[in-house]
Design a protein around this motif. Sequence first.
Motif, PDB file in Angstrom:
ATOM      1  N   THR A  22       2.837   0.685  -4.312  1.00 52.63           N
ATOM      2  CA  THR A  22       1.680   1.252  -5.014  1.00 52.63           C
ATOM      3  C   THR A  22       1.664   2.776  -4.932  1.00 52.63           C
ATOM      4  OG1 THR A  22       0.393  -0.738  -4.553  1.00 52.63           O
ATOM      5  CG2 THR A  22      -0.828   1.225  -5.191  1.00 52.63           C
ATOM      6  N   LYS A  23       1.801   3.311  -3.706  1.00 51.30           N
ATOM      7  CA  LYS A  23       1.679   4.755  -3.535  1.00 51.30           C
ATOM      8  C   LYS A  23       2.953   5.494  -3.963  1.00 51.30           C
ATOM      9  CE  LYS A  23      -0.462   6.171   0.096  1.00 51.30           C
ATOM     10  NZ  LYS A  23      -0.799   6.507   1.510  1.00 51.30           N
ATOM     11  N   ARG A  24       4.120   4.997  -3.533  1.00 52.80           N
ATOM     12  CA  ARG A  24       5.352   5.724  -3.788  1.00 52.80           C
ATOM     13  C   ARG A  24       5.892   5.456  -5.196  1.00 52.80           C
ATOM     14  NH1 ARG A  24       8.910   8.401  -0.630  1.00 52.80           N
ATOM     15  NH2 ARG A  24       7.727   7.809   1.213  1.00 52.80           N
ATOM     16  N   PHE A  25       5.945   4.182  -5.601  1.00 53.90           N
ATOM     17  CA  PHE A  25       6.529   3.839  -6.896  1.00 53.90           C
ATOM     18  C   PHE A  25       5.495   3.713  -8.021  1.00 53.90           C
ATOM     19  CE2 PHE A  25       9.636   2.226  -3.809  1.00 53.90           C
ATOM     20  CZ  PHE A  25      10.774   2.867  -4.275  1.00 53.90           C
ATOM     21  N   LYS A  26       4.202   3.846  -7.699  1.00 49.56           N
ATOM     22  CA  LYS A  26       3.124   3.839  -8.688  1.00 49.56           C
ATOM     23  C   LYS A  26       3.164   2.586  -9.563  1.00 49.56           C
ATOM     24  CE  LYS A  26       2.133   8.031  -7.342  1.00 49.56           C
ATOM     25  NZ  LYS A  26       0.937   8.313  -6.501  1.00 49.56           N
TER      26      LYS A  26
ATOM     27  N   SER B 217       6.006  -7.090  -2.899  1.00 56.01           N
ATOM     28  CA  SER B 217       5.702  -6.973  -1.470  1.00 56.01           C
ATOM     29  C   SER B 217       5.903  -8.307  -0.765  1.00 56.01           C
ATOM     30  CB  SER B 217       4.259  -6.492  -1.277  1.00 56.01           C
ATOM     31  OG  SER B 217       4.056  -5.244  -1.900  1.00 56.01           O
TER      32      SER B 217
ATOM     33  N   ARG C 124       0.813  -1.215   0.000  1.00 57.39           N
ATOM     34  CA  ARG C 124       0.000   0.000   0.000  1.00 57.39           C
ATOM     35  C   ARG C 124       0.849   1.269   0.000  1.00 57.39           C
ATOM     36  NH1 ARG C 124      -2.924   0.772   5.439  1.00 57.39           N
ATOM     37  NH2 ARG C 124      -0.744   1.269   5.926  1.00 57.39           N
ATOM     38  N   ASP C 125       1.860   1.328   0.873  1.00 60.30           N
ATOM     39  CA  ASP C 125       2.587   2.581   1.086  1.00 60.30           C
ATOM     40  C   ASP C 125       3.871   2.708   0.277  1.00 60.30           C
ATOM     41  OD1 ASP C 125       0.631   3.255   2.865  1.00 60.30           O
ATOM     42  OD2 ASP C 125       1.741   2.623   4.636  1.00 60.30           O
ATOM     43  N   VAL C 126       4.428   1.593  -0.175  1.00 63.57           N
ATOM     44  CA  VAL C 126       5.712   1.656  -0.865  1.00 63.57           C
ATOM     45  C   VAL C 126       5.547   1.454  -2.366  1.00 63.57           C
ATOM     46  CG1 VAL C 126       8.037   0.676  -1.037  1.00 63.57           C
ATOM     47  CG2 VAL C 126       6.934   0.888   1.207  1.00 63.57           C
TER      48      VAL C 126
END
Length: 408
Positions: free
Chosen positions: A88-92, A102, A84-86
């Motif tokens: 998907t959100k950060r590296f898109k 993950s 969720r945080d690395v």
Amino acid sequence: MENQDKNHTDEPIPKNHFTPNSRYFTILVYALAFVLGAILIYIFIGHFNVTLRLIGQIAHLLSPFITGAFIAFVLYPLVHLLYRDVFTKRFKMAVRPAKMLSILVSYLLAIGIITVLLVFIIPQIYESLSDLTQLLPVWYNNAVAFLEQFEETHTALSFIDYNVLNEKIYSALPKIVDYLTGIMTNILPVIVSASMAIVKGVLNFVIAIIVSVYMISDHKIIFYHFKRLMYTIMPKQTADTTRSILRESGNIFSSFIIGKAIDSLIIGIICFVCTTIFRFPYAVLLSVIVGITNIIPYFGPYMGGVIGGVVILIVSPVKVIFWAILILIIQQFDGLYLGPKILGEKTGLRPLWVIFSITVGGSLFGVVGMFLGVPCVAVLSYILNLAIEHFLKKKNIYITPYDNTDEM
């Protein structure tokens, strides 16, 4: 003709004709279920040893899947956090590669932690125990000499029976020395036998790893089929309540286990840093003892402090006082800041119930029971609270919540 049809339709139903009735059918089903349950309980109690043996065989057969489910349960929060945080959100990243990365990173981190424990910490613990075994005879002789000198200089203390005291010391200390020496001499055969057991169980462990990966990857599909089965068997309201209870129980267990593990790891690292700075002996051994015992709420910190104090007493009795001060400071920091910051109010139990769960769990299942007793009692408390609220609502009774203040 119309009269004939009319007379035909108005004919009374014969008395022996069966008319289905859903109410009686439901009563019959519940009665059969009750009888079946009573028979199973009778068999379980009447043949308790056979039942336990059967349960053990089933658990052994399903051990790869049980182990895999436990691994998935522990690692899923980390996988979800990375997803969720690395990734998907950060590296898109897209869903599939983000999920795969993950899972891969989470398992690599877990394997890395286990490797560090096996390669670095365990040899140092073994070396510390070897040194302590060699120091015990010296400590024993010093203790005996001190007691003999104390007896000579304090003969006026008539309330002390020196004969009984000497007898206890002379009989107890050699037993401790022999016991620890036996541990150190037998530790290599134990390691060899454990290694053989690990080699024999490596296939099951590999299967458990594969099962855990698929459980994490396909958890939504598994929950979907379980949800379908549950709503097929149970009424909708019962299924909704069961899902809510299972979800909250899982949150309680995962939050407590993972949070307590992180909290104990941080406390162990802080203890290692402090013992290294202040030059305490066997810093690694003391830190491992404090970190492991800290997992047990309330009693664990005191257990770790006492065990560590005994280790320091053998090497440097003067440092025991400073060790007690250090442990007190670390535990105050953990109890007042770190623990609430990480765990919060995950279990929702008052201190009295925490002590009750630790005592009962420890007496039934040992150290594991002391650790898992808290989340188990928290789940039972949550279910009991739901039941009480349900029956109070049916009776239209409202009880004012207690005022959480310090007033008497």
